[in-house]
Design an enzyme around this catalytic site. Structure first.
Site, PDB file in Angstrom:
ATOM      1  N   PRO H  11      -9.587  -7.051   8.786  1.00 41.73           N
ATOM      2  CA  PRO H  11      -8.647  -7.522   7.778  1.00 41.73           C
ATOM      3  C   PRO H  11      -9.293  -8.283   6.616  1.00 41.73           C
ATOM      4  O   PRO H  11     -10.177  -9.129   6.836  1.00 41.73           O
ATOM      5  CB  PRO H  11      -7.724  -8.458   8.571  1.00 41.73           C
ATOM      6  CG  PRO H  11      -7.807  -7.990   9.973  1.00 41.73           C
ATOM      7  CD  PRO H  11      -9.184  -7.437  10.146  1.00 41.73           C
ATOM      8  N   ASN H  12      -8.831  -8.008   5.434  1.00 41.83           N
ATOM      9  CA  ASN H  12      -9.172  -8.720   4.193  1.00 41.83           C
ATOM     10  C   ASN H  12     -10.569  -8.407   3.661  1.00 41.83           C
ATOM     11  O   ASN H  12     -10.922  -8.887   2.584  1.00 41.83           O
ATOM     12  CB  ASN H  12      -9.021 -10.245   4.378  1.00 41.83           C
ATOM     13  CG  ASN H  12      -7.588 -10.636   4.701  1.00 41.83           C
ATOM     14  OD1 ASN H  12      -6.688 -10.339   3.924  1.00 41.83           O
ATOM     15  ND2 ASN H  12      -7.372 -11.262   5.853  1.00 41.83           N
ATOM     16  N   ARG H  19     -12.916 -12.387  -3.158  1.00 49.34           N
ATOM     17  CA  ARG H  19     -12.501 -13.383  -2.152  1.00 49.34           C
ATOM     18  C   ARG H  19     -13.593 -14.401  -1.890  1.00 49.34           C
ATOM     19  O   ARG H  19     -14.699 -14.024  -1.504  1.00 49.34           O
ATOM     20  CB  ARG H  19     -12.180 -12.620  -0.864  1.00 49.34           C
ATOM     21  CG  ARG H  19     -11.870 -13.482   0.329  1.00 49.34           C
ATOM     22  CD  ARG H  19     -11.868 -12.621   1.581  1.00 49.34           C
ATOM     23  NE  ARG H  19     -11.614 -13.432   2.760  1.00 49.34           N
ATOM     24  CZ  ARG H  19     -11.898 -13.053   3.983  1.00 49.34           C
ATOM     25  NH1 ARG H  19     -12.440 -11.867   4.210  1.00 49.34           N
ATOM     26  NH2 ARG H  19     -11.649 -13.852   5.010  1.00 49.34           N
ATOM     27  N   TYR H  24     -18.601 -15.122   0.767  1.00 44.88           N
ATOM     28  CA  TYR H  24     -18.738 -13.685   0.984  1.00 44.88           C
ATOM     29  C   TYR H  24     -19.564 -12.961  -0.080  1.00 44.88           C
ATOM     30  O   TYR H  24     -19.746 -11.748   0.001  1.00 44.88           O
ATOM     31  CB  TYR H  24     -17.344 -13.053   1.070  1.00 44.88           C
ATOM     32  CG  TYR H  24     -16.544 -13.591   2.226  1.00 44.88           C
ATOM     33  CD1 TYR H  24     -16.845 -13.195   3.528  1.00 44.88           C
ATOM     34  CD2 TYR H  24     -15.525 -14.512   2.040  1.00 44.88           C
ATOM     35  CE1 TYR H  24     -16.126 -13.695   4.607  1.00 44.88           C
ATOM     36  CE2 TYR H  24     -14.808 -15.017   3.109  1.00 44.88           C
ATOM     37  CZ  TYR H  24     -15.118 -14.613   4.388  1.00 44.88           C
ATOM     38  OH  TYR H  24     -14.422 -15.110   5.453  1.00 44.88           O
ATOM     39  N   ASN H  75     -17.374  -5.381  11.942  1.00 40.88           N
ATOM     40  CA  ASN H  75     -17.119  -6.722  11.418  1.00 40.88           C
ATOM     41  C   ASN H  75     -15.636  -6.967  11.617  1.00 40.88           C
ATOM     42  O   ASN H  75     -14.823  -6.571  10.790  1.00 40.88           O
ATOM     43  CB  ASN H  75     -17.485  -6.792   9.932  1.00 40.88           C
ATOM     44  CG  ASN H  75     -17.195  -8.173   9.366  1.00 40.88           C
ATOM     45  OD1 ASN H  75     -16.490  -8.967   9.973  1.00 40.88           O
ATOM     46  ND2 ASN H  75     -17.746  -8.456   8.202  1.00 40.88           N
ATOM     47  N   ALA H  78     -11.201 -11.695  10.712  1.00 44.72           N
ATOM     48  CA  ALA H  78     -10.371 -12.697  11.400  1.00 44.72           C
ATOM     49  C   ALA H  78     -10.057 -12.307  12.837  1.00 44.72           C
ATOM     50  O   ALA H  78      -9.851 -13.170  13.689  1.00 44.72           O
ATOM     51  CB  ALA H  78      -9.077 -12.914  10.627  1.00 44.72           C
ATOM     52  N   GLU H  99     -22.024  -6.484  16.252  1.00 42.33           N
ATOM     53  CA  GLU H  99     -21.061  -7.327  15.530  1.00 42.33           C
ATOM     54  C   GLU H  99     -21.744  -7.909  14.292  1.00 42.33           C
ATOM     55  O   GLU H  99     -22.819  -8.500  14.394  1.00 42.33           O
ATOM     56  CB  GLU H  99     -20.621  -8.450  16.484  1.00 42.33           C
ATOM     57  CG  GLU H  99     -19.582  -9.411  15.936  1.00 42.33           C
ATOM     58  CD  GLU H  99     -19.291 -10.534  16.945  1.00 42.33           C
ATOM     59  OE1 GLU H  99     -19.914 -10.538  18.051  1.00 42.33           O
ATOM     60  OE2 GLU H  99     -18.484 -11.409  16.628  1.00 42.33           O
ATOM     61  N   HIS H 101     -21.201 -10.358  10.760  1.00 40.23           N
ATOM     62  CA  HIS H 101     -20.393 -11.242   9.915  1.00 40.23           C
ATOM     63  C   HIS H 101     -21.159 -11.514   8.630  1.00 40.23           C
ATOM     64  O   HIS H 101     -22.363 -11.795   8.667  1.00 40.23           O
ATOM     65  CB  HIS H 101     -20.081 -12.553  10.627  1.00 40.23           C
ATOM     66  CG  HIS H 101     -19.248 -12.356  11.842  1.00 40.23           C
ATOM     67  ND1 HIS H 101     -17.919 -12.052  11.784  1.00 40.23           N
ATOM     68  CD2 HIS H 101     -19.572 -12.373  13.163  1.00 40.23           C
ATOM     69  CE1 HIS H 101     -17.445 -11.909  13.009  1.00 40.23           C
ATOM     70  NE2 HIS H 101     -18.423 -12.088  13.865  1.00 40.23           N
ATOM     71  N   ARG H 108     -18.906 -23.021   9.043  1.00 37.30           N
ATOM     72  CA  ARG H 108     -17.577 -23.140   8.423  1.00 37.30           C
ATOM     73  C   ARG H 108     -16.598 -23.863   9.377  1.00 37.30           C
ATOM     74  O   ARG H 108     -17.014 -24.770  10.073  1.00 37.30           O
ATOM     75  CB  ARG H 108     -17.091 -21.728   8.061  1.00 37.30           C
ATOM     76  CG  ARG H 108     -18.046 -21.047   7.049  1.00 37.30           C
ATOM     77  CD  ARG H 108     -17.652 -19.616   6.755  1.00 37.30           C
ATOM     78  NE  ARG H 108     -16.355 -19.572   6.069  1.00 37.30           N
ATOM     79  CZ  ARG H 108     -15.666 -18.458   5.868  1.00 37.30           C
ATOM     80  NH1 ARG H 108     -16.143 -17.294   6.298  1.00 37.30           N
ATOM     81  NH2 ARG H 108     -14.497 -18.491   5.256  1.00 37.30           N
TER      82      ARG H 108
END
Lengths: 149, 149, 149, 149, 149, 149, 149, 149, 149, 149, 149, 149
Positions: H11-12, H19, H24, H75, H78, H99, H101, H108
């Site tokens: 998502p996103n 963003r 990012y 990835n 969320a 995985e 990121h 964070r």
């Protein structure tokens, strides 16, 4: 001048090859270091490798990196989980650092999932055995190049 | 005979001045030590200063204090948060000890709020930069005087 | 060939006798070591004793045991509660290990109840003062004998 | 114009001298205040002292300090552990504040180890009895001088 | 008069030999008891052995030990983890007690790491199978001898 | 001279009778106080009753009890759960104190199960409505008598 | 017909008088029971007293109370902290029950502060030694009278 | 036949570039995908890329990978922190998964430090922006090659 | 008769305008109160405003509202996080109450996310600065109207 | 030979029918047992039923099942939440076991959601009242049949 | 041009009116939406309303709002408690957002008190039924107006 | 009219047979569904079966059940552990629901022990593989019959 990398390995990593091969693979420590140097050469990087079972020596090595290196690649091994001294050293020297773990620490004991070092490094490469160091060299080069722009 | 103080500083404190000046100030490590010695002299105290990045050397130094010092002033730095070895050493030597932190550890990361050392020292002086060491000298003198009565 | 035991003692145990006698007893460190050697002789064991305040030296000693010993007896002292480096070393060398504590750690501060080492040793002997080392010698002999069958 | 300090003491501190002398010492409240004033005079500071068992009066006093003081020295006593009202007042008035505790709160009940006030003050002086206030005066002077530069 | 030991074994220990041999070994319950008696005889100890699956009977047995025994050796088995009744009985009778576990409880499920009994016994012997009882006999003798001096 | 009791009631207890009658019963505040005085008279006790919604006034009242009372009966109401100031006052005055709650706090919201006051009082009487005060008078008399022997 | 009370006492309470007198007082178990019966007689109550070290017998006794008693007074002793079986029995029989503890459980080990029984009884009387049973008789009478109205 | 990689983005991630560029980076989503394809070509890999804001579509995509891919690069964005459905899908298809990121999730918010996916993948590459995908391609190739041996 | 609202503001809200404007805005306290009164008039409401730094005065004000108001609007400020006295007062008076916070408490320190008051009010309006009071007036009117039907 | 089932019921289940009918239904204990036997007969199973309020008897019964039964159906009632003795017995006898609860334990108090027994049984049937036992008979038959193949 | 609002409603809100009326009121979903549109018109706002049971559609809708809306009003319903995807979407689009809940989530199950969305929105309006949406419209208008200045 | 059952299966259950056969068995998804339908027919039930990897579709299906079904049988699979949307849907439709899990979730990873759905269903059947669905059909019939009485 080539980008210079200080690659630091924590306690017990010298036993690589004989130690829990299911987690750490069967490659010997020297073989891994040889591969690291070879890949560094291919990438045009200069690399210095240190392994120590002594937290204090690791902290010293991180501090020394200030005077020589452009970036740090570190596998803090067991120190990952409690050594705020290593963490503080990484913060203090203000060099970009990359954290590497040979095994997938998230698929083992619960305590291995927590790293006190992760919040102060650029990123992590975890679970790919000795390949992780090689990928980290590539990442370090990129990180140094980017920050120099 | 003057009161004798063993002043012990933990990992990364040697980088003072260059390290995170927002937290630790801009004074260099040597300058801080010079001030400590000067104030000790003014107060009629004898002081020995040690800094080490090695937990084992800090433990050794605390043990050695038995044979010389009347009190210990210690800034365990990162070791504050996990070194039960430092704690046990402080308990074992049975000298009054004072814990100093340069920055206000309670206004930073959560982990810095927990000290494994605090329950075995006389008191803490936290957040006043290098002034903390000077106040600690004064406090140490008082603590030694009181316990000698 | 006699069974060979590497007996390793952690930080501050060198102060035995003078340190908190309510918990650790009044026997001096040298006296305890003498007793250990005497009992080893009686049992036909060969024993090497190391004490260090440095985590790194303890890790080194555990690694060295691979080349000489049949079993490890370890009192990690304060390192018990946080040294994953010691734990990893014990796992890596794949020798049977026995954890000894002089005092009953479960009757003291809460943090002493948690051992990061316990899950990777054969067993624990806790609370019997220096007798614990002597019982551990006997247990080590038995463990080595059994695993050799 | 001399630096002006508002020194605020929380609930039950008026009982000093009669209350748990093992923790708080045997000096009476008035004697402590007299010493504070004397040291302030020596340092060329102007000090106003308030003690109250009422959280609301402590908050009022902190707010009033805006109109008069250059810095606050506060021993919030029991309020330390839950009074977010005191914390918010300290943040709101934007004066440098120093937290003092007479006893070493880290060597007593667990709840005394947590201060809701610590993250918003400059620093803490803990465990030195009434001497803590005197050291705090010195620290406050330094803090005000530094921030005026 | 010989030192007298009450040796008490908790729920399911009667199944020894058939129950999870990886953890508890292959020796049968009767064989273990026979060994205990033989070693007791060698050491000049008198020993009475009780096993029960009933917490109440274990509490009764601990209370009865007041009238006969000089020390208690107890393997509370599953009761270790929740029976405050067993704990209170051990405290109430004021006899030295030794806690034994056959398997290394720290290398199994998390809940087995917590003993409600440990804080009120002299010490623990954990992970050595039936040898643990034999070592405990030796330890008990020493503990009784020492306390009689 | 009759035993003298200071009976202190915390915030919102003045609303008794109109407030949540399922928990607190239907008797009005004045009626409860009348009963307390009557029972005190029967028992030959002298009692002074205070209710306040202000924590500071409760702390003052506890301090004042030093000069008059032999024991304190206190229902701290909501302050039970966070007022370390009330706790410290009770400790400071060194009078025997009894904690009373009208409703069974253990059968209500989770937060009501934790009392910061309980560890420093003699005992608690909980859940019996206004009868709790009457039983507390009897208990206080006994506690004072016993400590005077 | 007099109100009938089943008074049930849990594990180790039979040792009263000899067990930890600092917490439980020096009165013997039989003496306490005699006092209970005497006070019951004074109040016009009929009382049956049971003590057992067996949780199952306590549960049986609670169940039996259905057929005879108007209320239960219970000191579950160590079972307080884990016996959901006792709790469920108290709920199942739907008689008013009063929980009594001789010592102030809130001033001892942390685990003693948690009662699994408290949420299902009418109230608690804690910390007054054997007087607690006598106060409980009075409270029970009142509770039964009130519920019969 | 070339090694085939299913690269799945949660998502996103379609908003990349616009963003939170501090976390990012400023590269647009399409640009990143273009780079991935180019590097795949260089390495002789075949790659299919999917992005979805729908957990169900991600699960479907993982399941579909069984019929085509040799490895998965994911990835989960969320979903990393709560989607046990994604985790179960990765386990069910029994393909090696990596995985990735973009940002250093450990620097964070606290919740970003916990991944429900990490325990079932081969490894993680975290914090290197879009370079992470390129390194993951290399790692995937190696992992597939190794498992085919 | 107009609906009557008691609007109560907790500690430090009198400093509005000068206090942390990033969180609380730059409008002065008096200006906010003026707006509240103006909007109340527009809505045909009668409003009384109280601000206090004293928890006891806030509790008193809530109790007084019983005799005058139809609803309560309360911004408990720092008391939100610990004042069970305020909570109990709100429950006791059985008036509908609305909780207002000027800043978004969920985007600040962790402790600000927990309100002990929220479970006993009708609802919350959080994060809209002084507008929150105006919206609360509208909501209060609606809540009172609905409950009167 | 028919499959043989040992059906064991824990504390207070004998009160079925009179105990909290909202949770446990109105059927009497004997009626439930009658139904169980009837269904067993229909399924061609042999069933023995035991109920006890004594943990020890439950452990004994589980152990006895080794000599007779092919499977165990157990409703441990309150013991579910703490009896590691019951758990260990189930593990030790190595018979397939099925856990039954009459009420939906997940819709009641928080403590009822945790079962120490669940990890060592085959499965659970929860919330269907006495029907649960009947379904468990069917499941047990299937489990035994499957494991015999 | 009027301010444009995207109003998004999460899972199960379409059942409004029939679903748990004690918490959510008796107004039907369509009626609520009609009121929202009417109030928007009164305020001169343009509003688009979306309801979905699909997290992915909610994320899509938030992303789409970038191209049309000035602000978002969102009732994430059950997604409030775990959907970091919704949270990330709200952060990514950088529009002011307002969180609405119909019922007072703080007076229901514990899990409803935690919102993963709250830290990234402007504010919350909770507990006022459908009125909450109307108040949110007013707040949104104010927030947009303020940020445009 | 026959009782109608909506049987809903969550993410990844379509892979049954190929997915982790140790936990989920070797029967294929279609075979399981065939058995469900056959048993439904035998019991005189009408059953509709849905499987989806999309949480939103599961919520939709639960809502749709209102218009057709008398009861729901649901295996939420991974959604069990976090989908409050599924939980709210089950609550909203007010049909009796039965939760089924194929494997014994209590004997696997810790996170699988927590179900957010369990508190709102009638009961659970866990650990019996596909037999669980068949038992659930029987239970559903009984539950519907009982509630229709």
């Amino acid at each position: 001048m080539p980008t210079r990398i200080s690659l630091i390995q924590g306690p017990n990593l010298n036993l690589l090859g004989s130690r829990e091969p299911d987690f750490y693979g069967r490659e010997a420590f020297d073989e891994v270091n040889r591969k690291i140097k070879q890949r560094a050469q291919e990438l045009g990087l200069e690399v210095r490798i240190l392994q120590s079972n002594h937290e204090g020596e690791i902290v010293d090595a991180i501090q020394d990196a200030r005077n020589w290196a452009d970036a740090i690649i570190i596998n803090p091994a067991a120190l990952t989980h409690y050594s705020y001294a290593v963490r503080d050293a990484l913060t203090a020297v203000r060099l970009p650092a990359i954290e590497v773990h040979l095994s997938n620490v998230h698929a083992r004991e619960e305590f291995r999932r927590h790293s006190v070092v992760s919040p102060v490094v650029v990123g992590q490469i975890v679970g790919f055995g000795s390949l992780g160091y090689l990928l980290a060299l590539e990442a370090a080069q990129k990180v140094v190049d980017t920050s120099h722009k």
